[in-house]
Design a protein around this motif. Structure first.
Motif, mmCIF file in Angstrom:
data_model
loop_
_atom_site.group_PDB
_atom_site.id
_atom_site.type_symbol
_atom_site.label_atom_id
_atom_site.label_comp_id
_atom_site.label_asym_id
_atom_site.label_seq_id
_atom_site.Cartn_x
_atom_site.Cartn_y
_atom_site.Cartn_z
ATOM 1 N N SER A 62 -33.619 -44.154 -41.664
ATOM 2 C CA SER A 62 -34.919 -43.734 -42.140
ATOM 3 C C SER A 62 -36.391 -43.772 -41.131
ATOM 4 O O SER A 62 -37.350 -44.245 -41.541
ATOM 5 C CB SER A 62 -35.289 -44.545 -43.564
ATOM 6 N N GLY A 63 -36.008 -43.314 -40.061
ATOM 7 C CA GLY A 63 -37.271 -43.417 -39.145
ATOM 8 C C GLY A 63 -37.280 -44.708 -38.152
ATOM 9 O O GLY A 63 -38.213 -44.834 -37.252
ATOM 10 N N LEU A 64 -36.720 -45.727 -38.649
ATOM 11 C CA LEU A 64 -36.932 -47.173 -37.963
ATOM 12 C C LEU A 64 -35.576 -47.468 -37.279
ATOM 13 O O LEU A 64 -34.587 -47.072 -37.494
ATOM 14 C CB LEU A 64 -37.025 -48.231 -39.191
ATOM 15 N N SER A 65 -35.910 -48.224 -35.922
ATOM 16 C CA SER A 65 -34.623 -48.119 -35.174
ATOM 17 C C SER A 65 -34.736 -49.608 -34.567
ATOM 18 O O SER A 65 -35.927 -50.425 -34.646
ATOM 19 C CB SER A 65 -35.018 -47.300 -33.887
ATOM 20 N N ALA A 66 -33.549 -50.130 -34.170
ATOM 21 C CA ALA A 66 -33.547 -51.383 -33.592
ATOM 22 C C ALA A 66 -32.228 -50.986 -32.625
ATOM 23 O O ALA A 66 -31.346 -50.471 -32.826
ATOM 24 C CB ALA A 66 -33.116 -52.430 -34.499
ATOM 25 N N GLU A 67 -32.304 -51.894 -31.218
ATOM 26 C CA GLU A 67 -31.207 -52.041 -30.304
ATOM 27 C C GLU A 67 -30.637 -53.219 -30.311
ATOM 28 O O GLU A 67 -31.293 -54.339 -30.516
ATOM 29 C CB GLU A 67 -31.914 -51.612 -28.890
ATOM 30 N N ALA A 68 -29.061 -53.133 -29.891
ATOM 31 C CA ALA A 68 -28.446 -54.359 -29.901
ATOM 32 C C ALA A 68 -27.656 -54.351 -28.653
ATOM 33 O O ALA A 68 -27.121 -53.307 -28.268
ATOM 34 C CB ALA A 68 -27.446 -54.620 -31.297
ATOM 35 N N LYS A 69 -27.395 -55.561 -28.044
ATOM 36 C CA LYS A 69 -26.422 -55.464 -27.023
ATOM 37 C C LYS A 69 -24.831 -55.864 -27.187
ATOM 38 O O LYS A 69 -24.877 -56.619 -28.151
ATOM 39 C CB LYS A 69 -27.044 -56.436 -25.796
ATOM 40 N N VAL A 70 -24.000 -55.330 -26.500
ATOM 41 C CA VAL A 70 -22.692 -55.464 -26.687
ATOM 42 C C VAL A 70 -22.137 -55.927 -25.298
ATOM 43 O O VAL A 70 -22.385 -55.085 -24.320
ATOM 44 C CB VAL A 70 -21.709 -54.234 -27.283
ATOM 45 N N THR A 71 -21.634 -57.240 -25.069
ATOM 46 C CA THR A 71 -21.154 -57.580 -23.781
ATOM 47 C C THR A 71 -19.603 -57.791 -23.800
ATOM 48 O O THR A 71 -18.998 -58.335 -24.913
ATOM 49 C CB THR A 71 -21.730 -58.991 -23.678
ATOM 50 N N VAL A 72 -19.030 -57.161 -23.055
ATOM 51 C CA VAL A 72 -17.676 -57.041 -22.933
ATOM 52 C C VAL A 72 -17.351 -57.958 -21.643
ATOM 53 O O VAL A 72 -17.649 -57.673 -20.421
ATOM 54 C CB VAL A 72 -17.109 -55.591 -22.699
ATOM 55 N N ASN A 73 -16.573 -59.096 -21.904
ATOM 56 C CA ASN A 73 -16.400 -60.059 -20.842
ATOM 57 C C ASN A 73 -15.276 -59.562 -20.060
ATOM 58 O O ASN A 73 -14.323 -59.014 -20.701
ATOM 59 C CB ASN A 73 -16.027 -61.470 -21.634
ATOM 60 N N PRO A 74 -15.314 -60.007 -18.675
ATOM 61 C CA PRO A 74 -13.906 -59.568 -18.063
ATOM 62 C C PRO A 74 -12.782 -60.430 -18.290
ATOM 63 O O PRO A 74 -13.168 -61.605 -18.978
ATOM 64 C CB PRO A 74 -14.461 -59.948 -16.423
ATOM 65 N N LEU A 75 -11.576 -60.102 -18.192
ATOM 66 C CA LEU A 75 -10.664 -61.155 -18.432
ATOM 67 C C LEU A 75 -10.610 -62.409 -17.721
ATOM 68 O O LEU A 75 -11.078 -62.335 -16.407
ATOM 69 C CB LEU A 75 -9.116 -60.461 -17.809
#
Length: 225
Positions: free
Chosen positions: A136-149
């Motif tokens: 509805s016109g409002l935004s937010a950003e999130a981080k996704v961290t993929v760790n190495p083995l």
């Protein structure tokens, strides 16, 4: 008539038309100077208010309903998320809720069909990925961290001292307890026997104390029989 709380109201909004003796429909502009209006609509307070129109002996009333405004989106709530290489990820994992102006919270199930999600996560490549959620016109950003083995290392090689009797059977398995890996995994004898190096002899025909050394990876431990 229904209006939203705190929006302007005029009696013209409650008026439809009047019919004169010639059966002609008259607008509010035609009659506003000759019709008496009794209105006490309070647009600041939710409720139902009567509005009465009077001309000579003709009276007509209508109710004006003041309703609370529909809640609007105040905030898109998201969170950071970390996963291991190769694990599954979906946009729901970073999403928390949508906060509305009336204090209510919308869940993923409430909004998933109208929520715009932008960005991709490559779960096979270590890194930090940004996902944008818009509702509805409002935004937010999130981080996704993929760790190495994680590189597994041997944390400990655990042995035990044992006592046996002349003539009994002895094998290196008897003194072995376990191998503990850096990720918490426990390896038993069947897991390690092919790569385990044993130095030392036990002569089960002669009484005595024998020392046996176990080598596994870069760790060695010595025990006694």
């Amino acid at each position: 008539v229904e209006i939203t709380q705190n929006t302007p109201f005029s009696v013209e909004m409650a008026f439809d038309y009047a019919i004169n003796t010639e059966e002609k429909a008259l607008s509010w502009t035609d009659v506003k100077d000759i019709i008496k209006v009794d209105s006490k609509v309070d647009v600041t307070t939710v409720g139902t208010y009567p509005v009465t129109f009077t001309y000579n002996k003709l009276v007509a009333s209508v109710n004006v309903k003041v309703v609370p405004p529909l809640p609007v989106v105040q905030r898109v709530n998201v969170q950071e998320y970390t996963l291991e290489l190769g694990h599954l990820w979906s946009p729901e994992m970073n999403f928390q809720s949508i906060t509305m102006s009336d204090g209510s919270q919308l869940t993923w199930e409430n909004v998933k069909d109208k929520l715009l999600v932008e960005g991709k996560v490559d779960t096979m490549t270590p890194g930090v990925y940004t996902i944008k959620y818009t509702y509805s016109g409002l935004s937010a950003e999130a981080k996704v961290t993929v760790n190495p083995l994680e590189k597994l290392t041997i944390q400990d090689l655990q042995l035990q001292e044992i006592t046996t009797y002349v003539g009994k059977t002895w094998t290196p398995k008897n003194n072995f307890v376990q191998v503990l890996m850096s990720d918490g995994t426990i390896l038993n004898w069947q897991d390690v026997e092919r790569d385990m190096k044993i130095v030392g002899d036990v002569d089960i025909k002669k009484p005595g104390t024998y020392h046996v050394t176990y080598y596994y990876g870069d760790i060695q431990r010595t025990t006694s029989v």
